[in-house]
Design an enzyme around this catalytic site. Structure first.
Site, PDB file in Angstrom:
ATOM      1  N   CYS A  85       1.017  -1.392  -0.195  1.00 18.90           N
ATOM      2  CA  CYS A  85       0.043  -0.108  -0.108  1.00 18.90           C
ATOM      3  C   CYS A  85       1.129   1.431   0.378  1.00 18.90           C
ATOM      4  CB  CYS A  85      -0.558   0.094   1.322  1.00 18.90           C
ATOM      5  SG  CYS A  85      -2.388   1.742   1.317  1.00 18.90           S
ATOM      6  N   HIS A 127      -9.071  -3.508  -1.858  1.00 23.21           N
ATOM      7  CA  HIS A 127      -8.014  -2.764  -1.469  1.00 23.21           C
ATOM      8  C   HIS A 127      -8.554  -1.645  -1.491  1.00 23.21           C
ATOM      9  CE1 HIS A 127      -3.746  -1.786  -0.239  1.00 23.21           C
ATOM     10  NE2 HIS A 127      -4.518  -0.852  -0.278  1.00 23.21           N
ATOM     11  N   GLU A 128      -9.188  -0.771  -2.457  1.00 27.32           N
ATOM     12  CA  GLU A 128      -9.622   0.823  -1.976  1.00 27.32           C
ATOM     13  C   GLU A 128     -10.827   0.582  -1.319  1.00 27.32           C
ATOM     14  OE1 GLU A 128      -7.476   2.458  -3.010  1.00 27.32           O
ATOM     15  OE2 GLU A 128      -5.878   1.043  -4.097  1.00 27.32           O
ATOM     16  N   HIS A 131     -10.359   0.960   2.162  1.00 29.94           N
ATOM     17  CA  HIS A 131      -9.422   2.332   2.545  1.00 29.94           C
ATOM     18  C   HIS A 131     -10.829   3.341   2.946  1.00 29.94           C
ATOM     19  CE1 HIS A 131      -4.640   2.382   2.287  1.00 29.94           C
ATOM     20  NE2 HIS A 131      -5.162   1.800   1.274  1.00 29.94           N
TER      21      HIS A 131
HETATM   22 ZN   LIG Z   1      -3.502   0.987   0.014  1.00 27.93          ZN
END
Ligand SMILES: [Zn+2]
Length: 137
Positions: A85, A127-128, A131
């Site tokens: 990341c 993954h995003e 976030h």
């Molecule tokens: Zn990330």
């Protein structure tokens, strides 16, 4: 405008708020910053540039896919993988992802979309979206 990447784990652990059309300027900054970091980064969430709004951008081929308020509505075929990341220093970490996902989101014109993704793009989207939910790998 290209923004600085946020590394503060306390800020990044906060859940992002839903974005509205008033937040459209964030999309431009997010795409500019993603392009500026494309060597090290395939996707970016708005909180990584200091905006606590649920917007993500992902490099796809020649362009960027933007998702506003993305929600995973179905997922299948879990697997373990390692991910890095841009906001986190250190070695990639092991995490669980799903090979197939279906996502509901608003596109850049704030029109509702529902789309299936598999493989690498599905992994980046997960993954995003993490976030946006304040989850770091
Ligand atoms: Zn990330």
């Amino acid at each position: 405008m290209v923004k600085k990447i946020i590394h503060d784990p306390i800020f990044l652990a906060q859940k992002s708020d839903p974005a509205t059309e008033k937040d459209a300027h964030i999309i431009t900054d997010l795409i500019d910053t993603l392009k500026a970091n494309e060597k090290d980064c395939v996707g970016m969430a708005a909180n990584m540039i200091g905006e606590k709004k649920s917007i993500i951008a992902i490099n796809v081929g020649m362009g960027q896919l933007v998702m506003i308020n993305p929600q995973i509505v179905s997922k299948s075929k879990p697997f373990m993988t390692t991910e890095g990341c841009l906001s986190l220093a250190g070695e990639p970490k092991e995490t669980r992802r799903y090979f197939e996902i279906e996502v509901e989101y608003l596109d850049r014109d704030f029109k509702s979309q529902k789309q299936k993704y598999t493989g690498w793009s599905a992994q980046i989207i997960q993954h995003e979206i993490d976030h946006c939910n304040g989850i770091l790998i």
